[in-house]
Design an enzyme around this catalytic site. Structure first.
Site, mmCIF file in Angstrom:
data_model
loop_
_atom_site.group_PDB
_atom_site.id
_atom_site.type_symbol
_atom_site.label_atom_id
_atom_site.label_comp_id
_atom_site.label_asym_id
_atom_site.label_seq_id
_atom_site.Cartn_x
_atom_site.Cartn_y
_atom_site.Cartn_z
ATOM 1 N N LYS A 55 0.845 -1.198 0.000
ATOM 2 C CA LYS A 55 0.000 0.000 0.000
ATOM 3 C C LYS A 55 0.877 1.243 0.000
ATOM 4 C CE LYS A 55 -0.626 0.208 5.042
ATOM 5 N NZ LYS A 55 0.022 1.522 5.219
ATOM 6 N N LYS A 61 0.706 -0.045 9.812
ATOM 7 C CA LYS A 61 1.882 0.509 9.152
ATOM 8 C C LYS A 61 1.624 1.973 8.806
ATOM 9 C CE LYS A 61 4.079 -3.457 9.071
ATOM 10 N NZ LYS A 61 3.307 -4.115 10.120
ATOM 11 N N ASP A 62 2.699 2.721 8.652
ATOM 12 C CA ASP A 62 2.587 4.150 8.372
ATOM 13 C C ASP A 62 1.767 4.415 7.112
ATOM 14 O OD1 ASP A 62 5.234 3.701 9.897
ATOM 15 O OD2 ASP A 62 4.896 5.850 10.090
ATOM 16 N N LYS A 63 1.005 5.491 7.153
ATOM 17 C CA LYS A 63 0.214 5.864 5.981
ATOM 18 C C LYS A 63 1.094 6.468 4.896
ATOM 19 C CE LYS A 63 -3.611 8.818 4.447
ATOM 20 N NZ LYS A 63 -4.708 9.733 4.836
ATOM 21 N N GLN A 123 4.775 8.977 15.428
ATOM 22 C CA GLN A 123 3.506 8.612 14.793
ATOM 23 C C GLN A 123 2.516 8.011 15.785
ATOM 24 O OE1 GLN A 123 6.617 7.421 14.277
ATOM 25 N NE2 GLN A 123 6.551 5.706 12.854
#
Length: 361
Positions: free
Chosen positions: A52, A81-83, A165
């Site tokens: 992604k 997971k990080d965007k 985050q």
């Protein structure tokens, strides 16, 4: 209650002199999840390995549920997971009695299905070995200083802080100053009596608050020169495990020296509390430090003690593995692996001051 800030936490080495732009474009931050095992190829759980880009994990899970026409509770993943990144991770779909889903018509911007396999067990939150990170920094100043710091990190590790985050998106105000993360602000409102009805937002706020208090404890150990040595009363976490034991040896004792050797060999590590109900397990000097930090944040600990959490422990130091780097012009690339639950930004924090891009691509 006083505002919860994040900019005062101690550094292990010193504040970096190097600067670089981080996340100018999505592939400047690449994450590949490592479950630590390969799905067995049979069973009622269909595992889907997805890449992604600039998309958050929860949203992908929602779209998968819609596509396969199953309740969202039957879609699982090991970790968020990080965007703003290019990330690869597994999603689990519990679909007993159903044939393999055909994802050839699954269309979602920034998302690709790379492979799918069956497994005989559910994919549960936190059940992964770790993640491998590849990070590109741009317009870097003093790259030689980053190299020197990375050499130190390779030998000595870094504080196992929760990364920024966890506390929510950091935004700039009209003066160009970084504002506190939204999850942490939401947590403050909850401590002050506000009810957050949205379940996911409430969960992220609670997680941010608990993580903030852990970071406070860790920073206090750095400030008191209790980071690199095993202290009387430490709860020592076994490497690769959540199990721990108490160091009952006083400074200079044979027991303390043996524990220190094991810490130096990365076999055990001192820990700090993830706050919940119940008493702290530490003793002596370590207990005194943790109680002191708790007393300074009494409203936070009172609130967390009522939220259903149990007292847990988290190691205060991590050692990145597979650490490599390359400098080319004003671009600097770093890659390494970390155990699950650890943050790449906490490694970056010790070697470079990361700057936000004006325009993200």
């Amino acid at each position: 209650m006083k505002p919860l800030h994040t900019d005062h936490w101690q550094y292990y080495f010193a504040k970096p002199v190097s600067t670089g732009i981080f996340k100018f474009q999505a592939d400047d931050f690449q994450v590949v999840e490592d479950l630590g095992y390969t799905p067995c190829g049979e069973g009622e759980h269909q595992f889907v390995f997805i890449e992604k880009t600039n998309t958050n994990t929860a949203f992908v899970a929602e779209q998968l549920a819609r596509f396969v026409n199953l309740p969202l509770r039957q879609i699982t993943y090991a970790g968020r997971k990080d965007k703003y990144a290019v990330t690869q991770q597994w999603f689990g779909i519990h679909a007993p009695g159903k044939p393999d889903f055909d994802f050839s018509n699954f269309e979602l911007e920034g998302v690709k299905v790379l492979k799918q396999m069956r497994h005989n067990k559910k994919l549960r939150t936190g059940q992964l070995k770790g993640n491998h990170f590849t990070i590109t920094l741009r317009q870097v100043l003093h790259p030689e200083a980053i190299e020197e710091r990375l050499q130190e990190i390779e030998k000595h590790g870094v504080p196992n802080y929760y990364g920024e985050q966890r506390f929510g998106v950091m935004r700039l105000n009209d003066m160009g100053e970084v504002q506190r993360g939204g999850n942490l602000v939401m947590a403050e409102r909850m401590v002050n009596g506000e009810t957050i009805k949205h379940r996911n937002k409430r969960s992220m706020a609670l997680s941010a608050l608990r993580s903030w208090l852990f970071n406070e404890m860790l920073s206090a150990r750095l400030e008191k020169d209790m980071f690199d040595k095993v202290t009387h009363g430490d709860a020592l976490v076994l490497s690769g495990s959540n199990s721990f034991f108490i160091n009952e040896g006083s400074d200079g004792s044979e027991q303390q020296q043996d524990a220190q050797r094991r810490f130096n060999a990365k076999d055990v590590c001192p820990s700090a509390p993830l706050w919940g109900k119940g008493a702290l397990v530490t003793q002596a000097d370590t207990l005194a430090l943790e109680q002191s930090v708790a007393e300074q944040n009494s409203e936070v600990i009172d609130f967390l003690s009522q939220c259903g959490f149990e007292q847990e422990r988290r190691a205060i130091k991590i050692w990145p593995s597979q650490l490599e780097w390359q400098s080319k012009g004003d671009t600097f690339t770093i890659s390494f692996a970390l155990p699950s639950g650890c943050f790449a930004t906490s490694v970056l924090r010790e070697c470079v001051e990361t700057l936000s891009p004006i325009n993200r691509v």
